[in-house]
Every structure is written in structure tokens, then in C-alpha cells.
Design a protein around this motif. Structure first.
Motif, PDB file in Angstrom:
ATOM      1  N   ASP A  78      10.591  26.847 -10.732  1.00 25.07           N
ATOM      2  CA  ASP A  78      10.343  26.395 -12.097  1.00 25.07           C
ATOM      3  C   ASP A  78      10.881  27.408 -13.117  1.00 25.07           C
ATOM      4  O   ASP A  78      10.394  28.524 -13.206  1.00 25.07           O
ATOM      5  CB  ASP A  78       8.840  26.191 -12.308  1.00 25.07           C
ATOM      6  CG  ASP A  78       8.502  25.643 -13.686  1.00 25.07           C
ATOM      7  OD1 ASP A  78       9.448  25.295 -14.431  1.00 25.07           O
ATOM      8  OD2 ASP A  78       7.305  25.589 -14.018  1.00 25.07           O
ATOM      9  N   HIS A  79      11.891  26.992 -13.889  1.00 25.60           N
ATOM     10  CA  HIS A  79      12.476  27.860 -14.918  1.00 25.60           C
ATOM     11  C   HIS A  79      11.950  27.556 -16.320  1.00 25.60           C
ATOM     12  O   HIS A  79      12.405  28.147 -17.303  1.00 25.60           O
ATOM     13  CB  HIS A  79      14.007  27.738 -14.889  1.00 25.60           C
ATOM     14  CG  HIS A  79      14.654  28.560 -13.815  1.00 25.60           C
ATOM     15  ND1 HIS A  79      14.373  28.410 -12.483  1.00 25.60           N
ATOM     16  CD2 HIS A  79      15.575  29.563 -13.888  1.00 25.60           C
ATOM     17  CE1 HIS A  79      15.086  29.265 -11.771  1.00 25.60           C
ATOM     18  NE2 HIS A  79      15.820  29.979 -12.597  1.00 25.60           N
ATOM     19  N   SER A  82      13.424  27.899 -20.168  1.00 26.31           N
ATOM     20  CA  SER A  82      14.731  28.561 -20.067  1.00 26.31           C
ATOM     21  C   SER A  82      15.717  27.793 -19.197  1.00 26.31           C
ATOM     22  O   SER A  82      16.808  28.273 -18.918  1.00 26.31           O
ATOM     23  CB  SER A  82      14.564  29.981 -19.519  1.00 26.31           C
ATOM     24  OG  SER A  82      14.055  29.957 -18.187  1.00 26.31           O
ATOM     25  N   ILE A  83      15.345  26.587 -18.772  1.00 27.42           N
ATOM     26  CA  ILE A  83      16.174  25.823 -17.856  1.00 27.42           C
ATOM     27  C   ILE A  83      17.554  25.522 -18.428  1.00 27.42           C
ATOM     28  O   ILE A  83      18.565  25.578 -17.720  1.00 27.42           O
ATOM     29  CB  ILE A  83      15.470  24.509 -17.434  1.00 27.42           C
ATOM     30  CG1 ILE A  83      16.296  23.754 -16.387  1.00 27.42           C
ATOM     31  CG2 ILE A  83      15.179  23.638 -18.639  1.00 27.42           C
ATOM     32  CD1 ILE A  83      16.428  24.459 -15.069  1.00 27.42           C
ATOM     33  N   GLU A  84      17.642  25.216 -19.736  1.00 25.81           N
ATOM     34  CA  GLU A  84      18.933  24.884 -20.328  1.00 25.81           C
ATOM     35  C   GLU A  84      19.908  26.053 -20.226  1.00 25.81           C
ATOM     36  O   GLU A  84      21.073  25.897 -19.854  1.00 25.81           O
ATOM     37  CB  GLU A  84      18.757  24.467 -21.789  1.00 25.81           C
ATOM     38  CG  GLU A  84      18.028  23.150 -21.977  1.00 25.81           C
ATOM     39  CD  GLU A  84      18.835  21.964 -21.500  1.00 25.81           C
ATOM     40  OE1 GLU A  84      20.057  22.125 -21.262  1.00 25.81           O
ATOM     41  OE2 GLU A  84      18.251  20.872 -21.331  1.00 25.81           O
ATOM     42  N   LEU A  87      21.027  26.696 -16.516  1.00 23.57           N
ATOM     43  CA  LEU A  87      22.002  25.777 -15.936  1.00 23.57           C
ATOM     44  C   LEU A  87      23.434  26.230 -16.155  1.00 23.57           C
ATOM     45  O   LEU A  87      24.321  25.949 -15.349  1.00 23.57           O
ATOM     46  CB  LEU A  87      21.806  24.375 -16.522  1.00 23.57           C
ATOM     47  CG  LEU A  87      20.548  23.618 -16.063  1.00 23.57           C
ATOM     48  CD1 LEU A  87      20.464  22.278 -16.777  1.00 23.57           C
ATOM     49  CD2 LEU A  87      20.527  23.434 -14.558  1.00 23.57           C
ATOM     50  N   ARG A  93      19.220  32.927 -14.728  1.00 26.45           N
ATOM     51  CA  ARG A  93      18.392  32.326 -13.677  1.00 26.45           C
ATOM     52  C   ARG A  93      17.533  33.387 -13.002  1.00 26.45           C
ATOM     53  O   ARG A  93      17.887  34.562 -12.959  1.00 26.45           O
ATOM     54  CB  ARG A  93      19.286  31.644 -12.636  1.00 26.45           C
ATOM     55  CG  ARG A  93      20.144  30.536 -13.210  1.00 26.45           C
ATOM     56  CD  ARG A  93      21.208  30.062 -12.219  1.00 26.45           C
ATOM     57  NE  ARG A  93      22.202  29.232 -12.907  1.00 26.45           N
ATOM     58  CZ  ARG A  93      23.375  28.888 -12.390  1.00 26.45           C
ATOM     59  NH1 ARG A  93      23.704  29.317 -11.170  1.00 26.45           N
ATOM     60  NH2 ARG A  93      24.217  28.154 -13.087  1.00 26.45           N
ATOM     61  N   ILE A 128      16.287  24.161  -8.652  1.00 32.77           N
ATOM     62  CA  ILE A 128      15.494  24.676  -9.769  1.00 32.77           C
ATOM     63  C   ILE A 128      15.115  23.511 -10.687  1.00 32.77           C
ATOM     64  O   ILE A 128      15.804  22.489 -10.758  1.00 32.77           O
ATOM     65  CB  ILE A 128      16.229  25.766 -10.565  1.00 32.77           C
ATOM     66  CG1 ILE A 128      17.459  25.190 -11.291  1.00 32.77           C
ATOM     67  CG2 ILE A 128      16.617  26.920  -9.663  1.00 32.77           C
ATOM     68  CD1 ILE A 128      18.078  26.164 -12.288  1.00 32.77           C
ATOM     69  N   THR A 129      13.995  23.652 -11.378  1.00 28.81           N
ATOM     70  CA  THR A 129      13.503  22.649 -12.309  1.00 28.81           C
ATOM     71  C   THR A 129      13.130  23.339 -13.620  1.00 28.81           C
ATOM     72  O   THR A 129      13.164  24.568 -13.728  1.00 28.81           O
ATOM     73  CB  THR A 129      12.262  21.926 -11.743  1.00 28.81           C
ATOM     74  OG1 THR A 129      11.244  22.912 -11.494  1.00 28.81           O
ATOM     75  CG2 THR A 129      12.590  21.202 -10.451  1.00 28.81           C
ATOM     76  N   GLY A 130      12.791  22.535 -14.598  1.00 26.13           N
ATOM     77  CA  GLY A 130      12.364  23.072 -15.885  1.00 26.13           C
ATOM     78  C   GLY A 130      11.761  21.985 -16.733  1.00 26.13           C
ATOM     79  O   GLY A 130      11.543  20.858 -16.265  1.00 26.13           O
ATOM     80  N   LYS A 133      13.293  18.449 -16.932  1.00 25.88           N
ATOM     81  CA  LYS A 133      14.508  18.430 -16.134  1.00 25.88           C
ATOM     82  C   LYS A 133      14.163  18.174 -14.666  1.00 25.88           C
ATOM     83  O   LYS A 133      13.251  18.807 -14.113  1.00 25.88           O
ATOM     84  CB  LYS A 133      15.259  19.762 -16.245  1.00 25.88           C
ATOM     85  CG  LYS A 133      15.946  19.986 -17.586  1.00 25.88           C
ATOM     86  CD  LYS A 133      17.162  19.111 -17.730  1.00 25.88           C
ATOM     87  CE  LYS A 133      17.899  19.432 -19.022  1.00 25.88           C
ATOM     88  NZ  LYS A 133      19.079  18.559 -19.211  1.00 25.88           N
ATOM     89  N   SER A 135      15.071  18.195 -10.541  1.00 26.89           N
ATOM     90  CA  SER A 135      15.594  19.255  -9.683  1.00 26.89           C
ATOM     91  C   SER A 135      17.115  19.268  -9.673  1.00 26.89           C
ATOM     92  O   SER A 135      17.763  18.228  -9.525  1.00 26.89           O
ATOM     93  CB  SER A 135      15.061  19.070  -8.260  1.00 26.89           C
ATOM     94  OG  SER A 135      15.573  20.047  -7.396  1.00 26.89           O
TER      95      SER A 135
END
Length: 378
Positions: A78-79, A82-84, A87, A93, A128-130, A133, A135
Motif C-alpha cells: 500500500d503506497h 503517494s501512489i501517483e 507509478l 516507491r 502495489i496499490t494506493g 488505485k 493493484s
């Protein structure tokens, strides 16, 4: 009792002569790095309790339902928000962990360890997920504290190890610490070789009398421990000048051969043969590295840098009747210190007054380790 015999060279030569090979009721020979009757590596897919994660010589491990030790990785899936950024920028990451380093120990202490998930997939493709978002599969980078704790590839003196890190090569380096290894290890069936490669390899090894061209160990009675190496790395170039017969230990120490996994028992066999044949010479540090298990090279690099007394590789501990009672991977006989991988042999050494260190104990407490190995006991 079933007897397993390696007929691979015989089959290769017979095939070259046009004979049809019938293998009914025959047991095929084991893979070069598998040996006999060993548990197969298996992908771990089920959800597990992180309390089941332990360590072997400082490396993360999980004992599967068969009771077999498997080397594993930990990472945070789980990010969050900060997932965007993650990516599109690998540096944003979260890192993955290969050792029980200071970062993981801190996470256990502050109660955030449960955020980690486990995998033994070494493709470097992590889910990874967020926020909002689903997986996504991405590459991650290794934790620098993990590299530091193991001094992997002498990381303390070569920080570029981080940028060139390969999970499969890392797993292979420490393969002798684990009972279960991935099935495809030698690469001889990966489609990159010519169709007649097995025949060419069999003939070449026979032409060298089944002896390693680097360390000179004679493997005529252990032919499955000898490989044919392409010097240039081009697997389709089978000209004699590009071939070299190498034992599995020397082969995996060649550049770009981190995919070769070697069992601890095979290392012991090779070093026993080297010793009995007068090949196990250790007059300098270069020769120590040449014959020592690759899993111990990080510790050895630190020992050489800090001017520790040079150890004896593959030391045979003898009993009262001069029988071999234990095999010590690294030994400092005068101070009775040693590094041992096999637990049974470690117990024997301790019962005879030796100070037994694991690789990670020596790394974590290096100042005391150095003092201990450098002192002489009379």
C-alpha cells in the motif's frame, strides 16, 4: 532401494550416434544443483501471519507447510496517497527487504510491521496499490540497510551494488543457507542454447576428464557437479575457444551467473574433493575467496579490509580416532573460532570448545568477532 545414476553423458553420446533412447522404468538424474531427494522450491501464494517470518543467518525466511525453509522478501504493498508519484518514479516507491535489517527491526518496535507483505517471487515485479488505485505491477529497489547488514558484494566499499542489484542473483548467492531452491537453476533448458548443446557439453566435459578448468577439482565420480561454461556469455557460440569446464561453485562465481543456485551439501562435497586432491590451497586472501562459499564473501571482504587473520576454508574437525566429526565453513583454529552453516556441525564444534558464529552474528558484532578470531589460545 532405488539407485539414482547419472546417465546424461551416455544418453548424449548415444543420441549423437542416432540411437533411440528408451527410458522406461529409469529414474532421471538430478539437476546439477539439486542433488538427491531434496524438497523442491514452491511459490508462496497464500496469506500468512507475519509473525511466522523468521531469519536464517540474517536472511528473511518462511517455513512452508512442508516444514521447508524458503528465502523470502518483504515489502509494503500500500503506497497510499503517494501512489501517483510511485507509478512514474522508482525512487518514490517503497523499498523491499531481503534481510532482517535495522529498518525492519524498527518497524517491529513501532507497531507498523504488519504493513508488510511477503513473497518469494524474484522477478522484481511487485504489486502495489494506493488511494483509489487497483493493484499495479512495478519494479522496486532493495533496502540499503539490508545490503549494509550483510555487506552484500562488499557493499560498504562499493555503493554501486545498490544500482545493479538482482534478486535472483541475491537468492543464488545465499542458496546454501536454504534447503529448497528454484527448479530451473542451470539455464540449460531456457531456450537460449543450441539444440545440440547437451551433446556438445557432454563431449566437452569428457574431453577435460571431468575436471574443473579453474580450480582443477576432479569430478569424474560426481559428473553432475560439472558444467560447461560459455566464456563470452553467448550461449550459441559453441566453438572450443569459448567453452570451459567449471564445477558449479566456480561457474556461479563467474560474471553474470547469479542465476546458479548451489546447495550446501554440494559445496561440502566439492571442497572435500578439492582437499583430498590437494587443490584446496589457501596461501592468500584471493584463494580464500576462490574456495569459500559465495554466501560468506561479504563477511570475508570485511575481514580482509579490517586485517583479520585469514581463515581456513572447509576445515575438517577431527575426533579422537582422527575421524571427521564436523565440517566448518570458515575456521580460525588457533583461537577456536568458526563460521558454520550446518546446525548439527555447529553443535559438535561448540561441544568441543569452539566459539561458533553465524554469518550474521559476526557481521552484527564485528568488533568482538575480530578480537576473538585474532587472539591465540594455547
Amino acid at each position: 532401494m532405488k539407485i539414482k545414476v547419472d546417465f546424461s553423458d551416455l544418453f548424449a553420446c548415444a543420441k549423437e550416434m542416432g540411437a533411440t533412447i528408451v527410458k522406461e522404468n529409469m529414474i532421471s538424474s538430478p539437476n546439477a544443483s539439486h542433488g538427491l531427494s531434496r524438497e523442491e522450491w514452491a511459490p508462496i501464494k497464500k496469506e500468512i501471519d507475519l509473525n511466522e517470518i523468521g531469519s536464517t543467518q540474517g536472511l528473511l525466511r518462511f517455513i512452508d507447510e512442508r516444514g521447508v525453509d524458503q528465502q523470502v522478501l518483504l515489502y509494503i504493498e500500500d503506497h497510499g496517497w503517494s501512489i501517483e508519484d510511485a507509478l512514474y518514479d522508482i525512487k518514490k516507491r517503497r523499498k523491499f527487504h531481503v534481510a532482517d535489517c535495522s529498518t525492519l527491526q524498527k518497524k517491529r518496535g513501532d507497531g507498523t510491521f504488519e504493513r508488510y507483505v511477503m513473497t518469494n517471487d524474484f522477478s522484481n515485479q511487485f504489486s502495489i496499490t494506493g488511494m483509489e488505485k487497483k493493484s499495479v505491477k512495478v519494479e522496486l529497489q532493495v533496502c540499503k540497510n539490508c545490503l549494509k547488514s550483510l555487506n552484500y558484494k562488499n557493499y560498504s566499499c562499493n555503493l554501486d551494488v545498490f544500482n545493479k542489484f538482482s534478486i535472483s542473483e541475491f537468492f543464488a548467492t545465499y542458496s546454501s543457507f536454504f534447503a529448497s531452491l528454484p527448479s530451473r537453476v542451470s539455464g540449460e533448458d531456457d531456450g537460449s542454447y543450441t539444440d545440440d548443446w547437451k551433446i556438445i557439453s557432454a563431449k566437452y566435459r569428457a574431453s577435460k576428464n571431468y575436471s574443473c578448468e579453474y580450480c582443477a577439482v576432479d569430478l569424474s565420480k560426481n559428473k553432475h557437479l560439472l558444467h560447461t561454461h560459455h566464456k563470452s556469455g553467448v550461449k550459441t557460440n559453441n566453438n572450443l575457444y569459448n567453452l570451459q569446464a567449471l564445477c558449479i561453485d566456480c561457474h556461479r562465481k563467474q560474471a553474470h551467473h547469479g542465476h546458479l543456485f548451489v546447495h550446501h551439501e554440494d559445496m561440502v562435497t566439492i571442497n572435500n574433493l578439492r582437499r583430498n586432491q590437494g587443490q584446496l590451497k589457501q596461501d592468500n586472501w584471493r584463494e580464500v575467496f576462490k574456495f569459500a562459499d559465495a554466501a560468506l564473501h561479504g563477511l570475508l571482504a570485511k575481514c580482509e579490509h579490517d586485517r583479520c587473520i585469514k581463515p581456513v576454508v572447509a576445515y575438517e574437525m577431527l575426533g579422537g580416532s582422527d575421524e571427521i566429526i564436523a565440517e566448518l565453513e570458515l575456521a580460525w583454529p588457533k583461537s577456536k573460532n568458526c563460521i558454520v552453516i550446518n546446525d548439527d556441525h555447529a553443535r559438535v564444534a561448540r561441544s568441543h570448545g569452539w566459539h561458533v558464529w553465524t554469518m550474521i552474528e559476526a557481521m552484527d558484532d564485528f568488533l568482538n568477532f575480530k578480537v576473538s578470531v585474532n587472539e591465540s589460545r594455547h
